[in-house]
Design a protein around this motif. Structure first.
Motif, PDB file in Angstrom:
ATOM      1  N   UNK A  17      28.290  23.587  25.701  1.00 28.64           N
ATOM      2  CA  UNK A  17      27.234  22.578  25.828  1.00 28.64           C
ATOM      3  C   UNK A  17      27.797  21.297  26.457  1.00 28.64           C
ATOM      4  N   UNK A  18      28.918  20.833  25.924  1.00 27.87           N
ATOM      5  CA  UNK A  18      29.541  19.598  26.437  1.00 27.87           C
ATOM      6  C   UNK A  18      30.175  19.799  27.800  1.00 27.87           C
ATOM      7  N   UNK A  19      30.546  21.033  28.124  1.00 32.85           N
ATOM      8  CA  UNK A  19      31.140  21.308  29.423  1.00 32.85           C
ATOM      9  C   UNK A  19      32.602  20.911  29.509  1.00 32.85           C
ATOM     10  N   UNK A  20      33.077  20.803  30.714  1.00 31.14           N
ATOM     11  CA  UNK A  20      34.499  20.585  30.960  1.00 31.14           C
ATOM     12  C   UNK A  20      34.969  19.203  30.499  1.00 31.14           C
ATOM     13  N   UNK A  21      36.132  19.180  29.852  1.00 31.68           N
ATOM     14  CA  UNK A  21      36.753  17.900  29.494  1.00 31.68           C
ATOM     15  C   UNK A  21      37.695  17.429  30.603  1.00 31.68           C
ATOM     16  N   UNK A  22      37.785  18.217  31.661  1.00 30.42           N
ATOM     17  CA  UNK A  22      38.617  17.880  32.822  1.00 30.42           C
ATOM     18  C   UNK A  22      37.720  17.853  34.047  1.00 30.42           C
ATOM     19  N   UNK A  23      37.557  16.683  34.641  1.00 30.96           N
ATOM     20  CA  UNK A  23      36.648  16.588  35.779  1.00 30.96           C
ATOM     21  C   UNK A  23      37.380  15.917  36.943  1.00 30.96           C
ATOM     22  N   UNK A  24      37.328  16.555  38.080  1.00 31.74           N
ATOM     23  CA  UNK A  24      37.885  15.941  39.289  1.00 31.74           C
ATOM     24  C   UNK A  24      36.903  14.886  39.770  1.00 31.74           C
ATOM     25  N   UNK A  54      36.261  25.938  49.427  1.00 30.12           N
ATOM     26  CA  UNK A  54      37.094  24.836  49.912  1.00 30.12           C
ATOM     27  C   UNK A  54      37.245  23.751  48.878  1.00 30.12           C
ATOM     28  N   UNK A  55      37.351  24.160  47.602  1.00 30.81           N
ATOM     29  CA  UNK A  55      37.439  23.178  46.515  1.00 30.81           C
ATOM     30  C   UNK A  55      38.479  23.598  45.497  1.00 30.81           C
ATOM     31  N   UNK A  56      38.952  22.629  44.729  1.00 27.97           N
ATOM     32  CA  UNK A  56      39.789  22.936  43.580  1.00 27.97           C
ATOM     33  C   UNK A  56      38.857  23.341  42.440  1.00 27.97           C
ATOM     34  N   UNK A  57      39.167  24.458  41.835  1.00 27.87           N
ATOM     35  CA  UNK A  57      38.363  24.957  40.708  1.00 27.87           C
ATOM     36  C   UNK A  57      39.095  24.601  39.416  1.00 27.87           C
ATOM     37  N   UNK A  58      38.359  24.204  38.402  1.00 25.44           N
ATOM     38  CA  UNK A  58      38.971  23.792  37.129  1.00 25.44           C
ATOM     39  C   UNK A  58      38.515  24.758  36.034  1.00 25.44           C
ATOM     40  N   UNK A  70      47.195  15.070  34.104  1.00 23.35           N
ATOM     41  CA  UNK A  70      46.721  13.682  34.123  1.00 23.35           C
ATOM     42  C   UNK A  70      47.800  12.746  34.669  1.00 23.35           C
ATOM     43  N   UNK A  71      49.019  12.998  34.275  1.00 23.89           N
ATOM     44  CA  UNK A  71      50.136  12.164  34.713  1.00 23.89           C
ATOM     45  C   UNK A  71      50.584  12.556  36.116  1.00 23.89           C
ATOM     46  N   UNK A  72      50.525  13.837  36.416  1.00 21.20           N
ATOM     47  CA  UNK A  72      51.068  14.320  37.691  1.00 21.20           C
ATOM     48  C   UNK A  72      50.201  13.964  38.890  1.00 21.20           C
ATOM     49  N   UNK A  79      39.509  12.982  35.684  1.00 20.19           N
ATOM     50  CA  UNK A  79      38.938  12.335  34.500  1.00 20.19           C
ATOM     51  C   UNK A  79      39.280  13.235  33.318  1.00 20.19           C
ATOM     52  N   UNK A  80      40.286  12.813  32.551  1.00 20.64           N
ATOM     53  CA  UNK A  80      40.890  13.675  31.517  1.00 20.64           C
ATOM     54  C   UNK A  80      40.502  13.175  30.133  1.00 20.64           C
ATOM     55  N   UNK A  81      39.963  14.042  29.337  1.00 20.88           N
ATOM     56  CA  UNK A  81      39.659  13.733  27.926  1.00 20.88           C
ATOM     57  C   UNK A  81      40.064  14.914  27.075  1.00 20.88           C
TER      58      UNK A  81
END
Ligand code: SF4
Ligand code: SF4
Length: 94
Positions: A17-24, A54-58, A70-72, A79-81
């Motif tokens: 429901x909340x979806x990805x906690x990692x968003x480009x 042609x995209x990065x997939x998460x 997040x650091x790299x 957007x890291x949570x």
């Protein structure tokens, strides 16, 4: 023991429901990123390049919540949570 076998020992509760906690934040930044180190640095292989789109997939459902990407990312383009409470990875052996 192979890394894949170790990862298989972890449990994941996916927040559908909340979806990805990692968003480009901006995909155009990724497409001009010289190293694209997120593709290589994640121990769980969460980031993948989708050549067709042609995209990065998460693949956030495999995230170990280590914070490395997040650091790299030199452009701070992730957007890291942490996942919402009750979701995400659980380690069976600490
Ligand atoms: S390292 Fe950052 S800017 Fe580069 S491809 Fe990965 S998310 Fe995009
Ligand atoms: S936090 Fe760690 S496991 Fe999760 S995507 Fe980033 S590098 Fe991979």
């Amino acid at each position: 023991m192979r890394l894949e076998d170790k990862l298989y020992l972890d449990g994941y509760k996916i927040d559908e429901i909340g979806g990805s906690h990692l968003v480009i934040k901006d995909m155009s930044v990724c497409l001009n990123c010289e190293l694209q180190q997120c593709l290589y640095i994640c121990p769980s292989g969460v980031y993948d390049f989708d050549a067709e789109r042609g995209e990065i997939e998460v693949n956030y459902d495999a995230c170990l919540e280590c914070g490395t990407c997040r650091i790299a990312c030199q452009y701070s383009n992730i957007d890291w949570r942490y996942p919402r409470g009750g979701f995400g990875v659980s380690y069976k052996f600490g």
